[in-house]
Design a protein around this motif. Structure first.
Motif, PDB file in Angstrom:
ATOM      1  N   ALA A  77      15.665  47.094  26.161  1.00 21.78           N
ATOM      2  CA  ALA A  77      14.977  46.023  26.870  1.00 21.78           C
ATOM      3  C   ALA A  77      15.853  45.519  28.013  1.00 21.78           C
ATOM      4  CB  ALA A  77      14.649  44.880  25.913  1.00 21.78           C
ATOM      5  N   GLY A  78      15.301  45.421  29.184  1.00 22.28           N
ATOM      6  CA  GLY A  78      16.032  44.880  30.321  1.00 22.28           C
ATOM      7  C   GLY A  78      16.666  45.921  31.209  1.00 22.28           C
ATOM      8  N   LEU A  79      16.940  47.095  30.676  1.00 19.47           N
ATOM      9  CA  LEU A  79      17.622  48.108  31.486  1.00 19.47           C
ATOM     10  C   LEU A  79      16.771  48.534  32.676  1.00 19.47           C
ATOM     11  CD1 LEU A  79      19.755  51.054  30.185  1.00 19.47           C
ATOM     12  CD2 LEU A  79      18.101  51.454  31.988  1.00 19.47           C
ATOM     13  N   ILE A  82      34.576  44.090  10.491  1.00 15.89           N
ATOM     14  CA  ILE A  82      33.636  44.803  11.357  1.00 15.89           C
ATOM     15  C   ILE A  82      33.038  43.774  12.302  1.00 15.89           C
ATOM     16  CG2 ILE A  82      31.536  46.192  11.453  1.00 15.89           C
ATOM     17  CD1 ILE A  82      32.181  47.119   8.591  1.00 15.89           C
ATOM     18  N   PHE A  83      33.202  44.003  13.602  1.00 16.16           N
ATOM     19  CA  PHE A  83      32.751  43.001  14.553  1.00 16.16           C
ATOM     20  C   PHE A  83      32.020  43.637  15.731  1.00 16.16           C
ATOM     21  CE2 PHE A  83      37.072  44.012  15.956  1.00 16.16           C
ATOM     22  CZ  PHE A  83      36.921  44.168  17.334  1.00 16.16           C
ATOM     23  N   LYS A  84      31.290  42.796  16.459  1.00 17.18           N
ATOM     24  CA  LYS A  84      30.448  43.243  17.565  1.00 17.18           C
ATOM     25  C   LYS A  84      31.184  43.154  18.893  1.00 17.18           C
ATOM     26  CE  LYS A  84      25.739  42.552  19.366  1.00 17.18           C
ATOM     27  NZ  LYS A  84      24.495  41.757  19.207  1.00 17.18           N
ATOM     28  N   VAL A  85      30.859  44.100  19.768  1.00 16.97           N
ATOM     29  CA  VAL A  85      31.314  44.077  21.155  1.00 16.97           C
ATOM     30  C   VAL A  85      30.065  44.100  22.034  1.00 16.97           C
ATOM     31  CG1 VAL A  85      32.580  45.314  22.950  1.00 16.97           C
ATOM     32  CG2 VAL A  85      33.461  45.273  20.611  1.00 16.97           C
ATOM     33  N   LYS A  86      30.050  43.289  23.083  1.00 17.06           N
ATOM     34  CA  LYS A  86      28.885  43.254  23.961  1.00 17.06           C
ATOM     35  C   LYS A  86      29.329  43.162  25.413  1.00 17.06           C
ATOM     36  CE  LYS A  86      28.234  38.229  23.897  1.00 17.06           C
ATOM     37  NZ  LYS A  86      27.239  37.137  23.776  1.00 17.06           N
ATOM     38  N   CYS A  87      28.363  43.366  26.303  1.00 17.29           N
ATOM     39  CA  CYS A  87      28.574  43.173  27.733  1.00 17.29           C
ATOM     40  C   CYS A  87      27.736  41.980  28.157  1.00 17.29           C
ATOM     41  CB  CYS A  87      28.195  44.427  28.518  1.00 17.29           C
ATOM     42  SG  CYS A  87      28.292  44.232  30.313  1.00 17.29           S
ATOM     43  N   ASP A  88      28.369  40.948  28.693  1.00 17.94           N
ATOM     44  CA  ASP A  88      27.630  39.763  29.117  1.00 17.94           C
ATOM     45  C   ASP A  88      26.880  39.996  30.419  1.00 17.94           C
ATOM     46  OD1 ASP A  88      28.581  38.199  26.957  1.00 17.94           O
ATOM     47  OD2 ASP A  88      30.470  37.893  27.998  1.00 17.94           O
ATOM     48  N   VAL A  89      27.305  40.992  31.192  1.00 17.72           N
ATOM     49  CA  VAL A  89      26.616  41.314  32.445  1.00 17.72           C
ATOM     50  C   VAL A  89      25.279  42.006  32.154  1.00 17.72           C
ATOM     51  CG1 VAL A  89      26.787  42.537  34.651  1.00 17.72           C
ATOM     52  CG2 VAL A  89      28.846  41.533  33.610  1.00 17.72           C
ATOM     53  N   HIS A  90      25.292  42.896  31.156  1.00 20.95           N
ATOM     54  CA  HIS A  90      24.091  43.650  30.773  1.00 20.95           C
ATOM     55  C   HIS A  90      23.828  43.363  29.291  1.00 20.95           C
ATOM     56  CE1 HIS A  90      26.256  45.913  33.986  1.00 20.95           C
ATOM     57  NE2 HIS A  90      25.071  45.788  34.566  1.00 20.95           N
ATOM     58  N   ASN A  91      22.910  42.465  29.010  1.00 19.05           N
ATOM     59  CA  ASN A  91      22.814  41.903  27.656  1.00 19.05           C
ATOM     60  C   ASN A  91      22.267  42.863  26.613  1.00 19.05           C
ATOM     61  OD1 ASN A  91      20.107  41.936  28.313  1.00 19.05           O
ATOM     62  ND2 ASN A  91      19.876  39.708  28.437  1.00 19.05           N
ATOM     63  N   TRP A  92      21.804  44.047  27.013  1.00 15.46           N
ATOM     64  CA  TRP A  92      21.371  45.032  26.017  1.00 15.46           C
ATOM     65  C   TRP A  92      22.528  45.880  25.494  1.00 15.46           C
ATOM     66  CZ3 TRP A  92      20.222  45.334  31.231  1.00 15.46           C
ATOM     67  CH2 TRP A  92      20.848  46.356  31.940  1.00 15.46           C
ATOM     68  N   MET A  93      23.672  45.816  26.140  1.00 15.61           N
ATOM     69  CA  MET A  93      24.802  46.662  25.747  1.00 15.61           C
ATOM     70  C   MET A  93      25.515  46.078  24.532  1.00 15.61           C
ATOM     71  SD  MET A  93      26.446  47.776  29.431  1.00 15.61           S
ATOM     72  CE  MET A  93      27.782  48.666  28.611  1.00 15.61           C
ATOM     73  N   ALA A  94      25.618  46.861  23.464  1.00 14.86           N
ATOM     74  CA  ALA A  94      26.272  46.399  22.241  1.00 14.86           C
ATOM     75  C   ALA A  94      26.916  47.582  21.522  1.00 14.86           C
ATOM     76  CB  ALA A  94      25.276  45.704  21.316  1.00 14.86           C
ATOM     77  N   LEU A 113      30.327  46.895  37.764  1.00 11.34           N
ATOM     78  CA  LEU A 113      31.095  45.991  36.913  1.00 11.34           C
ATOM     79  C   LEU A 113      30.463  45.853  35.535  1.00 11.34           C
ATOM     80  CD1 LEU A 113      33.290  43.780  36.446  1.00 11.34           C
ATOM     81  CD2 LEU A 113      31.637  42.132  37.347  1.00 11.34           C
ATOM     82  N   HIS A 114      31.287  46.022  34.487  1.00 13.25           N
ATOM     83  CA  HIS A 114      30.941  45.632  33.124  1.00 13.25           C
ATOM     84  C   HIS A 114      31.963  44.610  32.661  1.00 13.25           C
ATOM     85  CE1 HIS A 114      27.848  48.607  32.542  1.00 13.25           C
ATOM     86  NE2 HIS A 114      28.673  49.624  32.765  1.00 13.25           N
ATOM     87  N   PRO A 164      18.181  47.748  38.668  1.00 12.64           N
ATOM     88  CA  PRO A 164      18.156  48.980  39.462  1.00 12.64           C
ATOM     89  C   PRO A 164      19.456  49.777  39.400  1.00 12.64           C
ATOM     90  CG  PRO A 164      17.226  47.147  40.698  1.00 12.64           C
ATOM     91  CD  PRO A 164      17.822  46.574  39.457  1.00 12.64           C
ATOM     92  N   ALA A 165      20.616  49.086  39.395  1.00  8.87           N
ATOM     93  CA  ALA A 165      21.898  49.788  39.396  1.00  8.87           C
ATOM     94  C   ALA A 165      22.099  50.596  38.122  1.00  8.87           C
ATOM     95  CB  ALA A 165      23.039  48.785  39.570  1.00  8.87           C
TER      96      ALA A 165
END
Length: 228
Positions: A36-38, A153-165, A119-120, A42-43
């Motif tokens: 969702a959102g990707l 066990i923990f989560k990593v995410k990208c705040d720039v692209h909120n679908w990235m986890a 940028l990520h 456009p980039a």
């Protein structure tokens, strides 16, 4: 004669490494959907011929679960093996984390990389205070290493692209494994004894298993997971 006896003893079955094998399965099914959102970015969207599917639940045709972490949670008293020095890599490619799940020893480096020419940021959300929350920007060709001293066990995410986890599993012993595309796993080197095995998956859950390691090979009954 003494040399021959020593060689025979060094290759005796009692000294061979034990192998624990099994599978993680589920009857739960869900149609994979695009991130969702990707498509609205456009980039990122232009990096794919077709929109990639969300990879938080990857199943084989027979219901084998990929990217489940199987680990010993009881029975290991000594942490006798030092953590590897080689890093485990978590990459960012096409605005998606690859792989979705990684597993490392406490004290083993995790190397965050990016293949994307944009940028990520890498925002880690550990619960253990000693592992420390982190958040840094990263560009194509860069890499940043982090070491986590406490198991969790923990989560990593990208705040720039909120679908990235992605998820990072940190363990204080070497007795864990990631399931392959058919849901199979192998844990090597457990000494004889009784152990508890548990499975972690970000979407599914299931009961623990009690096992006894006596000989070289131990087959674990299939873990059957259900939706959380």
């Amino acid at each position: 004669m003494a040399l021959i006896l020593a060689l025979l003893a060094s290759t005796s079955p009692a000294d061979e490494e034990s192998v624990v094998t099994g599978t993680v399965t589920t009857t739960f099914r869900e149609r994979a959907k695009p991130f969702a959102g990707l498509k609205n970015d456009p980039a990122c969207n232009c990096l794919h011929a077709e929109p990639p599917k969300v990879d938080d639940l990857l199943l084989s045709a027979s219901g084998g679960v990929k990217n489940a972490l199987v680990r010993v949670t009881k029975g290991v008293e000594e942490k006798e093996r030092p953590a590897p020095k080689e890093p485990v890599v978590l990459n960012q490619k096409g605005c998606v984390y690859i792989p979705r799940v990684i597993a490392v020893r406490a004290g083993q480096p995790v190397e965050f990389r990016s293949d994307d020419d944009l940028l990520h940021n890498v925002h880690g959300l550990p619960f253990e205070p000693a592992n420390k929350e982190f958040n840094f920007g990263i560009f194509k060709g860069q890499s940043v290493a982090r070491v986590f001293p406490k198991p969790e066990i923990f989560k990593v995410k990208c705040d720039v692209h909120n679908w990235m986890a992605a998820w990072v599993g940190v363990f204080d012993h070497p007795y864990f494994a990631m399931t392959d595309s058919d849901g199979r796993f192998t844990i090597k080197g457990l000494p004889p004894g009784k152990y508890t095995l548990e499975v972690w998956h970000e979407r599914l859950k299931g009961p623990a298993a009690e096992i006894t390691v006596e000989g070289k090979e131990t087959q674990v009954p299939a873990f059957a997971l259900v939706e959380k």
